[in-house]
Motif scaffolding. Structure first.
Motif, PDB file in Angstrom:
ATOM      1  N   HIS A   1      -5.724  -2.076  -7.188  1.00 54.40           N
ATOM      2  CA  HIS A   1      -7.144  -1.736  -7.252  1.00 54.40           C
ATOM      3  C   HIS A   1      -7.395  -0.388  -6.568  1.00 54.40           C
ATOM      4  O   HIS A   1      -8.204   0.417  -7.035  1.00 54.40           O
ATOM      5  N   GLY A   2      -6.704  -0.161  -5.442  1.00 53.74           N
ATOM      6  CA  GLY A   2      -6.839   1.116  -4.768  1.00 53.74           C
ATOM      7  C   GLY A   2      -6.371   2.272  -5.624  1.00 53.74           C
ATOM      8  O   GLY A   2      -6.990   3.346  -5.637  1.00 53.74           O
TER       9      GLY A   2
ATOM     10  N   LEU B   1       0.828  -1.200   0.000  1.00 54.84           N
ATOM     11  CA  LEU B   1       0.000   0.000   0.000  1.00 54.84           C
ATOM     12  C   LEU B   1       0.870   1.261   0.000  1.00 54.84           C
ATOM     13  O   LEU B   1       0.572   2.233  -0.700  1.00 54.84           O
TER      14      LEU B   1
ATOM     15  N   GLY C   1      -8.982   3.051  -8.116  1.00 55.49           N
ATOM     16  CA  GLY C   1     -10.086   3.749  -7.460  1.00 55.49           C
ATOM     17  C   GLY C   1      -9.751   5.201  -7.191  1.00 55.49           C
ATOM     18  O   GLY C   1     -10.588   6.099  -7.393  1.00 55.49           O
ATOM     19  N   LEU C   2      -8.532   5.469  -6.731  1.00 58.93           N
ATOM     20  CA  LEU C   2      -8.100   6.845  -6.512  1.00 58.93           C
ATOM     21  C   LEU C   2      -8.172   7.631  -7.816  1.00 58.93           C
ATOM     22  O   LEU C   2      -8.640   8.781  -7.843  1.00 58.93           O
TER      23      LEU C   2
ATOM     24  N   LEU D   1       0.159   2.775  -3.599  1.00 60.27           N
ATOM     25  CA  LEU D   1      -1.026   3.625  -3.426  1.00 60.27           C
ATOM     26  C   LEU D   1      -0.714   4.923  -2.670  1.00 60.27           C
ATOM     27  O   LEU D   1      -1.020   6.010  -3.146  1.00 60.27           O
ATOM     28  N   GLU D   2      -0.092   4.805  -1.512  1.00 55.96           N
ATOM     29  CA  GLU D   2       0.139   5.998  -0.704  1.00 55.96           C
ATOM     30  C   GLU D   2       1.161   6.936  -1.351  1.00 55.96           C
ATOM     31  O   GLU D   2       0.983   8.166  -1.323  1.00 55.96           O
TER      32      GLU D   2
ATOM     33  N   ALA E   1      -4.540  -5.745  -4.309  1.00 56.08           N
ATOM     34  CA  ALA E   1      -5.353  -4.833  -3.510  1.00 56.08           C
ATOM     35  C   ALA E   1      -4.864  -3.399  -3.660  1.00 56.08           C
ATOM     36  O   ALA E   1      -5.669  -2.462  -3.805  1.00 56.08           O
ATOM     37  N   ALA E   2      -3.541  -3.209  -3.638  1.00 54.50           N
ATOM     38  CA  ALA E   2      -2.985  -1.860  -3.757  1.00 54.50           C
ATOM     39  C   ALA E   2      -3.264  -1.263  -5.129  1.00 54.50           C
ATOM     40  O   ALA E   2      -3.607  -0.076  -5.253  1.00 54.50           O
TER      41      ALA E   2
END
Length: 253
Positions: A156-157, A107, A160-161, A111-112, A153-154
């Motif tokens: 997909h995030g 993540l 989404g972002l 993502l972050e 999962a990351a």
């Protein structure tokens, strides 16, 4: 297509897809700030591009280092017009041996860090009412793959972002899109091949063929194919493309 006079920031620019993106943006006359952890590799990319490139080493998961690198790029080339969040990586393990630390690491990187980079450049884009944000996601942001649950999962995030932020800035001159490559001929895929060899006893050629078979064209995507999509999304011709998650995967998704 000309991106003359525009300043692009590319993370993970030392090799693979990031290097190809930086080179193609420079070929379209953009000035490019190269961000990544590996100083030697960044230097190689900068040498290949020439005066239109500036290497700013940083670990993108360190917010202070990332901010300093982007600011150094601004000092060199001016305000950021294009941000390409390319830095990423995968941890491969069955779900039951995927630890909380694995998930947090995926993540943080996938993502972050892109979200933090966006926070650093978006205010200036909104002020100027012109900007392009391109997140390099993956087909793993559009579908599932076994043994890489934290990575999937990351990603997909990140998709989404992309979709949510695109709606926030749609009327403000900024577009936000994701490019979702399938298996691409990079060091990341080379490591996946090594894991398959270790776990299954197959030959390297057999392992590569197994991965390539997920692409209906029966091949790996090249970094230059991904870079071409990024350059197009960065230009005026793509002004109406916003919130998209565009696969480069030969029809896999």
């Amino acid at each position: 297509m000309s991106l003359s006079g525009l300043h692009a920031v590319v993370t993970g620019a030392g090799s693979g897809i990031g290097r190809a993106i930086a080179e193609e943006l420079a070929a379209a006359n953009a000035q490019v700030t190269l961000i990544g952890r590996h100083i030697d590799r960044l230097g190689e990319t900068a040498d290949r591009i020439g005066d239109a490139a500036f290497a700013a080493p940083a670990d993108v998961t360190d917010p202070d280092a990332l901010a300093a690198a982007i600011e150094a790029g601004r000092d060199r080339f001016g305000p950021v017009d294009i941000l390409v969040n390319n830095a990423g990586g995968a941890v491969s393990a069955p779900f039951m041996t995927t630890t909380a630390d694995h998930l947090r690491a995926m993540l943080a990187l996938n993502l972050e860090a892109p979200a933090e980079a966006i926070r650093l450049v978006l205010p200036g884009m909104l002020t100027r009412r012109r900007g392009r944000i391109v997140n390099i996601a993956s087909t793993a942001g559009l579908k599932g793959y076994p043994y890489v649950t934290a990575y999937v999962a990351a990603k997909h995030g990140l998709v989404g972002l992309t979709r949510a932020l695109a709606l926030e800035v749609a009327s403000k001159g900024v577009t936000v899109n994701a490019v979702c490559p399938g298996f691409t001929d990079t060091e990341l895929v080379a490591r996946s091949v090594e894991l398959l060899v270790d776990r299954t006893g197959r030959s390297a050629d057999e392992a590569r063929a197994t991965l390539a078979a997920s692409n209906p064209q029966g091949r790996f995507i090249t970094p230059c194919e991904v870079a071409a999509m990024v350059v197009w999304l960065s230009g005026e011709a793509a002004s109406g493309v916003n919130g998209a998650a565009l696969p480069v995967a030969g029809g896999e998704t």
